[in-house]
Structures are given as C-alpha cells and as structure tokens.
Design a protein around this motif. Structure first.
Motif, PDB file in Angstrom:
ATOM      1  N   ASN A 126       5.547   4.532   2.267  1.00 19.58           N
ATOM      2  CA  ASN A 126       6.085   5.669   3.031  1.00 19.58           C
ATOM      3  C   ASN A 126       6.755   5.209   4.325  1.00 19.58           C
ATOM      4  O   ASN A 126       7.759   5.784   4.751  1.00 19.58           O
ATOM      5  CB  ASN A 126       4.976   6.681   3.307  1.00 19.58           C
ATOM      6  CG  ASN A 126       4.643   7.493   2.063  1.00 19.58           C
ATOM      7  OD1 ASN A 126       5.537   7.936   1.349  1.00 19.58           O
ATOM      8  ND2 ASN A 126       3.363   7.662   1.782  1.00 19.58           N
ATOM      9  N   GLU A 136       5.009  15.693  -1.585  1.00 20.57           N
ATOM     10  CA  GLU A 136       4.266  15.260  -2.767  1.00 20.57           C
ATOM     11  C   GLU A 136       4.503  16.316  -3.854  1.00 20.57           C
ATOM     12  O   GLU A 136       4.550  17.505  -3.553  1.00 20.57           O
ATOM     13  CB  GLU A 136       2.761  15.219  -2.475  1.00 20.57           C
ATOM     14  CG  GLU A 136       2.333  14.208  -1.428  1.00 20.57           C
ATOM     15  CD  GLU A 136       1.049  14.649  -0.731  1.00 20.57           C
ATOM     16  OE1 GLU A 136      -0.039  14.268  -1.195  1.00 20.57           O
ATOM     17  OE2 GLU A 136       1.120  15.377   0.278  1.00 20.57           O
ATOM     18  N   PHE A 178      -0.460  14.455   2.746  1.00 16.25           N
ATOM     19  CA  PHE A 178      -1.129  13.203   3.119  1.00 16.25           C
ATOM     20  C   PHE A 178      -0.235  12.042   2.710  1.00 16.25           C
ATOM     21  O   PHE A 178       0.140  11.911   1.545  1.00 16.25           O
ATOM     22  CB  PHE A 178      -2.499  13.064   2.446  1.00 16.25           C
ATOM     23  CG  PHE A 178      -3.249  11.862   2.959  1.00 16.25           C
ATOM     24  CD1 PHE A 178      -3.994  11.938   4.124  1.00 16.25           C
ATOM     25  CD2 PHE A 178      -3.159  10.636   2.309  1.00 16.25           C
ATOM     26  CE1 PHE A 178      -4.658  10.814   4.632  1.00 16.25           C
ATOM     27  CE2 PHE A 178      -3.811   9.509   2.815  1.00 16.25           C
ATOM     28  CZ  PHE A 178      -4.568   9.604   3.970  1.00 16.25           C
ATOM     29  N   HIS A 179       0.102  11.186   3.682  1.00 15.68           N
ATOM     30  CA  HIS A 179       0.989  10.062   3.385  1.00 15.68           C
ATOM     31  C   HIS A 179       0.433   8.719   3.840  1.00 15.68           C
ATOM     32  O   HIS A 179       1.105   7.696   3.689  1.00 15.68           O
ATOM     33  CB  HIS A 179       2.360  10.300   4.014  1.00 15.68           C
ATOM     34  CG  HIS A 179       3.064  11.505   3.453  1.00 15.68           C
ATOM     35  ND1 HIS A 179       3.568  11.551   2.168  1.00 15.68           N
ATOM     36  CD2 HIS A 179       3.314  12.730   3.992  1.00 15.68           C
ATOM     37  CE1 HIS A 179       4.130  12.744   1.940  1.00 15.68           C
ATOM     38  NE2 HIS A 179       3.979  13.474   3.029  1.00 15.68           N
ATOM     39  N   GLY A 180      -0.772   8.692   4.436  1.00 11.84           N
ATOM     40  CA  GLY A 180      -1.357   7.420   4.828  1.00 11.84           C
ATOM     41  C   GLY A 180      -1.700   7.373   6.302  1.00 11.84           C
ATOM     42  O   GLY A 180      -1.477   8.336   7.040  1.00 11.84           O
ATOM     43  N   SER A 192       0.844  -1.201   0.000  1.00  9.57           N
ATOM     44  CA  SER A 192       0.000   0.000   0.000  1.00  9.57           C
ATOM     45  C   SER A 192       0.877   1.248   0.000  1.00  9.57           C
ATOM     46  O   SER A 192       2.098   1.171   0.193  1.00  9.57           O
ATOM     47  CB  SER A 192      -0.871   0.022   1.256  1.00  9.57           C
ATOM     48  OG  SER A 192      -0.045   0.199   2.391  1.00  9.57           O
ATOM     49  N   GLY A 193       0.217   2.389  -0.148  1.00  8.42           N
ATOM     50  CA  GLY A 193       0.932   3.661  -0.127  1.00  8.42           C
ATOM     51  C   GLY A 193       1.520   3.962   1.237  1.00  8.42           C
ATOM     52  O   GLY A 193       2.669   4.417   1.359  1.00  8.42           O
ATOM     53  N   ALA A 194       0.713   3.730   2.267  1.00 12.55           N
ATOM     54  CA  ALA A 194       1.209   3.989   3.626  1.00 12.55           C
ATOM     55  C   ALA A 194       2.463   3.156   3.894  1.00 12.55           C
ATOM     56  O   ALA A 194       3.453   3.652   4.438  1.00 12.55           O
ATOM     57  CB  ALA A 194       0.125   3.660   4.648  1.00 12.55           C
ATOM     58  N   GLU A 223      -4.777  14.790  -1.535  1.00 12.86           N
ATOM     59  CA  GLU A 223      -5.820  14.899  -0.499  1.00 12.86           C
ATOM     60  C   GLU A 223      -5.881  16.330   0.034  1.00 12.86           C
ATOM     61  O   GLU A 223      -6.919  16.799   0.469  1.00 12.86           O
ATOM     62  CB  GLU A 223      -5.541  13.945   0.661  1.00 12.86           C
ATOM     63  CG  GLU A 223      -5.421  12.479   0.281  1.00 12.86           C
ATOM     64  CD  GLU A 223      -6.673  11.935  -0.355  1.00 12.86           C
ATOM     65  OE1 GLU A 223      -7.747  12.072   0.234  1.00 12.86           O
ATOM     66  OE2 GLU A 223      -6.584  11.376  -1.467  1.00 12.86           O
ATOM     67  N   GLN A 262      -0.121   8.872  -5.354  1.00 11.54           N
ATOM     68  CA  GLN A 262      -1.265   9.297  -6.161  1.00 11.54           C
ATOM     69  C   GLN A 262      -0.832   9.858  -7.522  1.00 11.54           C
ATOM     70  O   GLN A 262      -1.497   9.655  -8.531  1.00 11.54           O
ATOM     71  CB  GLN A 262      -2.068  10.352  -5.384  1.00 11.54           C
ATOM     72  CG  GLN A 262      -3.405  10.647  -5.999  1.00 11.54           C
ATOM     73  CD  GLN A 262      -4.366  11.378  -5.066  1.00 11.54           C
ATOM     74  OE1 GLN A 262      -5.225  12.099  -5.524  1.00 11.54           O
ATOM     75  NE2 GLN A 262      -4.260  11.202  -3.772  1.00 11.54           N
ATOM     76  N   ASP A 276       6.604  11.325  -2.433  1.00 13.36           N
ATOM     77  CA  ASP A 276       5.453  10.432  -2.347  1.00 13.36           C
ATOM     78  C   ASP A 276       4.688  10.538  -3.670  1.00 13.36           C
ATOM     79  O   ASP A 276       3.983  11.512  -3.921  1.00 13.36           O
ATOM     80  CB  ASP A 276       4.579  10.839  -1.155  1.00 13.36           C
ATOM     81  CG  ASP A 276       3.350   9.947  -1.005  1.00 13.36           C
ATOM     82  OD1 ASP A 276       2.994   9.256  -1.980  1.00 13.36           O
ATOM     83  OD2 ASP A 276       2.752   9.955   0.081  1.00 13.36           O
ATOM     84  N   LYS A 280      -1.245   2.676  -5.308  1.00 11.02           N
ATOM     85  CA  LYS A 280      -2.463   2.971  -6.088  1.00 11.02           C
ATOM     86  C   LYS A 280      -2.462   2.338  -7.484  1.00 11.02           C
ATOM     87  O   LYS A 280      -2.707   1.160  -7.621  1.00 11.02           O
ATOM     88  CB  LYS A 280      -2.684   4.485  -6.155  1.00 11.02           C
ATOM     89  CG  LYS A 280      -3.190   5.066  -4.812  1.00 11.02           C
ATOM     90  CD  LYS A 280      -3.730   6.450  -4.980  1.00 11.02           C
ATOM     91  CE  LYS A 280      -4.201   7.077  -3.677  1.00 11.02           C
ATOM     92  NZ  LYS A 280      -5.532   6.708  -3.266  1.00 11.02           N
TER      93      LYS A 280
HETATM   94  C1  LIG Z   1      -0.049  10.826  -1.641  1.00 10.17           C
HETATM   95  C2  LIG Z   1      -0.560   9.639  -0.886  1.00 10.17           C
HETATM   96  N1  LIG Z   1       0.282   8.946  -0.101  1.00 10.17           N
HETATM   97  C3  LIG Z   1      -0.125   7.873   0.588  1.00 10.17           C
HETATM   98  C4  LIG Z   1      -1.430   7.447   0.550  1.00 10.17           C
HETATM   99  C5  LIG Z   1      -1.844   6.246   1.335  1.00 10.17           C
HETATM  100  O1  LIG Z   1      -2.010   5.167   0.499  1.00 10.17           O
HETATM  101  P1  LIG Z   1      -2.746   3.830   1.021  1.00 10.17           P
HETATM  102  O2  LIG Z   1      -4.186   4.215   1.259  1.00 10.17           O
HETATM  103  O3  LIG Z   1      -2.569   2.864  -0.113  1.00 10.17           O
HETATM  104  O4  LIG Z   1      -2.061   3.414   2.259  1.00 10.17           O
HETATM  105  C6  LIG Z   1      -2.359   8.136  -0.254  1.00 10.17           C
HETATM  106  C7  LIG Z   1      -3.766   7.722  -0.294  1.00 10.17           C
HETATM  107  O5  LIG Z   1      -4.648   8.445  -0.674  1.00 10.17           O
HETATM  108  C8  LIG Z   1      -1.912   9.268  -0.992  1.00 10.17           C
HETATM  109  O6  LIG Z   1      -2.732   9.970  -1.754  1.00 10.17           O
END
Ligand SMILES: Cc1ncc(COP(=O)(O)O)c(C=O)c1O
Length: 390
Positions: free
Chosen positions: A106, A186, A134-136, A101-103, A191, A222, A219, A248
């Motif tokens: 990171n 970013e 926004f990073h998760g 996942s994104g979180a 977000e 997105q 990051d 994503k």
């Molecule tokens: C820039 C960014 N980083 C991290 C995340 C978190 O990703 P995830 O929901 O896959 O953990 C998101 C989710 O919207 C995001 O937009």
C-alpha cells in the motif's frame, strides 16, 4: 522458560496474544506445544492458503534456500521476473513491484499515485480512502486506514488523505477535486467486519476515476490470491482497477508483498523512486510462484467457491444475524462478543478470527473440505448454544 513467559519477558507488548503456541502444522490442522490438535479456520489471518505440509511448496522453498536466497535488486532475478509475468497475466495489468508485506504494498501504491499526480496531473496529490478500512500499520498505510482507533496515538499522519463512506458514492464524489490523484478501497473490508463493496459502488468509483483521471487502487492483501473464489476479488466486479496490492497468501507464509499496476500508473515510477532490499528475492519469489501453480493445479479457486458456498449455507442454519463475504472469506455476525466466541472456540480446538465487535471471520486454508466445514460449524454452533446466543 515456556513460550508464553519468554514472549512476555522479551517481546514488546504490541499484541494481545491468546494463550496458545503452535509447533507443527499438517493439512488444515495446527498442533500446539502439548501436541493438542486444532482445526485451523484462521490460516494465520488468510495467509496459509495451501494448508500445512504441502510437499511441492516445501520442496520448492527448501531447494531454493540451498541454491541461493538473496542477491538484492541490484541484479536481475529470474524467479522475480517470472512471478511478475504470472501476476500480470492473471490480473490483466502490466507491471509488478515486489516488497515484503501488505502495508508496504500500500505504501508503494500511495507513492505511485502521488508520482502519477505529480507528473501527469499538475501536481495533484490528494488521496481518498474509505472509512472503516484497513491498509496496515506503517505511517502511509496507517494514514490510509480510516479508523480512528488505529490512528489516534500516532498523529500527525501523512497529509492529503480524505475519507469517504464505504458504499456511498455521493460521499466519494463530494471529496473529488482537481487535486485528487488516487482512490483506495478494499473489495471486502476484512478487518472492518467483512463488509462487501456493492457492485454499484465499485463500478461507480471506477467511473469517477475514469472521468477525473484518478487512479483506482484496490487493496487485495486479504481478498486476493483465490481467497474469495476468484484469483483476485476485483474479478467479481465489472471492471479492472489501475493498481492492486497483494501480500498475505501470495507467499503462503514466506513474507512477500506486491503492487501490480497498469501501464498508465506503472510508467510513472523511474529508477530511484522506490525500492526494497528484500522485495521479491529468490526465496519469496519461488514461494509465490509455487503458490500460484498449486492454486491452479489443485483447483483451489473452485474449492473456495464451492466449499465457501457450503460453509455459508451451514452458518446460515445457526443463530447468526448475517453471513457476509465471498468464497472462503466469510464473516458471521452474531448477537454476542466475537472475542468471547473466538476464545470459546479455541477451548474446543477450533481457530477463528474476530473482525470488529460482533463478527467472527472464517478464513480456512483453501484446501478445506466439506467434512472440515461440518466439524468447524458444529463447534461454532455448540459455542453459540452454550452462550445462549439466539
Ligand atoms: C486489507 C489489508 N491491507 C493491508 C494489511 C496489512 O498487511 P501487513 O500486515 O502484511 O502489513 C492487511 C492486514 O491485515 C489487510 O487485511
């Protein structure tokens, strides 16, 4: 029991869901459980970039499921290594790590930056992240997310993270000291309201990182994978970061995250430092390889540029205050509640996503055409007119 009732009875209330449940996808459309058709300009929040029912993607993933799904990272995985090579060649960086996942991507970057600081910079551990980012939602990623509304119920957070003003180099400079090992940002705060980093800011952060031996971490969860009209959004700027985080769209709906880093950063991880049971398994890696191939084969980067430009120009004909973003990641700022506009668009069978109080995000599949854009803009315009937005 219908889907809504079932969800409300058995799922934790972590989401404020719309009263919609989809069953099937085709091209850039989703069909709900009653069979009603929706034009999808949300793509599962920038995930379903190939659109729905892409036959090559379906075949590749189904075939892999029938062959082998998972072995763990105790063993070599050909697809994972091939995917790493593709991401390395596309980004100009050197090594990849896979997660889900994104979180998690990171989290991996946060740990890598701390490991770099520990072994190469006298134990430096301070991280700088941006306000409004926004990073998760996991504790590390949440700690990087410079927004009180997400953090306040979960203190204490991971310590050693300071927040600078986005697009304000002086504010970054003020926080730099010899204990700083990484800066997260970013290229476009998604977000946070689709706010683009200025060229000057991005280049300035790169310069600060070079001067002070700090890792620059972008990051791209997105913005990456062709969404912004380049494979990676950092390519719109003049220099490369040290680390990028992806998720994503990389799997087009199959969960996968990745951290890709240059040698300077990557060499600091040793066996045992970081891991993920599922990360880059056969299914996820196969899906991502197919996504990257389809982007190339179908000219989706060019389509994101051209159709994105067209969408931007059509939106600017409407009563919007501003249209921000790049490629097919656009945000229209309006004199109205984004939540209300999104809901009214749903009633007219168009899916959009809010970003902050007054910005509506347009994130269609990258296969979208000008005709789809015309339909979406017509509905969006009709909703603005109904609400008397000027
Ligand atoms: C820039 C960014 N980083 C991290 C995340 C978190 O990703 P995830 O929901 O896959 O953990 C998101 C989710 O919207 C995001 O937009």
């Amino acid at each position: 029991m219908d889907t809504k009732k079932l969800s409300e009875k058995y799922l934790m209330k972590t989401y404020n869901r719309f009263d919609l449940a989809f069953e099937k996808g085709e091209d850039v459309y989703l069909f709900d459980e009653s069979g009603a058709k929706y034009l999808d300009f949300a793509s599962g929040i920038a995930v379903n970039s190939l659109g729905y029912s892409n036959p090559e993607f379906e075949n590749a993933v189904c075939q892999q499921i029938k062959t082998l799904c998972h072995t763990s990272n105790l063993y070599h995985i050909k697809q994972q290594a091939r995917l790493a090579r593709m991401l390395v060649e596309l980004s100009g960086l050197d090594k990849a790590f896979f997660c889900n996942s994104g979180a998690e991507a990171n989290e991996a970057a946060l740990k890598l930056a701390r490991k770099f600081g520990g072994s190469k910079k006298n134990g430096a551990s301070k991280i700088i992240a941006m306000k409004n980012s926004f990073h998760g939602r996991t504790m590390g990623a949440l700690s990087l997310t410079g927004q009180d509304k997400y953090q306040k119920a979960f203190v204490p957070l991971v310590e050693g993270i300071d927040y600078a003003e986005f697009n304000n180099l002086e504010s970054v400079e003020k926080l730099i000291d010899e204990n700083t090992c990484g800066i997260f940002l970013e290229c476009i705060q998604g977000e946070g309201g689709v706010i683009q980093a200025s060229q000057e800011f991005y280049d300035g952060v790169r310069k600060i990182c070079d001067t002070h031996n700090i890792l620059m971490i972008i990051d791209e969860v997105q913005t990456g994978i062709a969404r912004c009209g380049k494979m990676f959004c950092f390519e719109h700027f003049n220099s490369k970061p040290d680390i990028i985080c992806l998720a994503k769209a990389l799997g087009n709906g199959i969960p996968i995250g990745a951290m890709v880093a240059n040698e300077k950063a990557a060499q600091n991880f040793e066996p045992g430092d970081h891991a993920s049971t599922f990360g880059g398994n056969f299914i996820a890696a196969t899906a991502a390889i197919c996504v990257l191939n389809q982007i190339e084969k179908n000219g989706l980067i060019k389509n994101a540029q051209q159709t994105g430009q067209y969408l931007k120009s059509k939106l600017l004909e409407l009563p919007v205050k501003q249209v921000r973003g790049l490629g097919l990641m656009l945000g229209a700022q309006i004199n109205a509640s984004a939540a209300e506009v999104v809901k009214k668009c749903h009633e007219k069978n168009l899916l959009l996503v809010g970003a902050g109080a007054n910005t509506v995000r347009f994130l269609p599949p990258l296969t979208v055409t000008k005709e789809h854009v015309d339909s979406a803009v017509e509905i969006f315009g009709a909703v603005l007119a109904e609400l008397g937005v000027s």
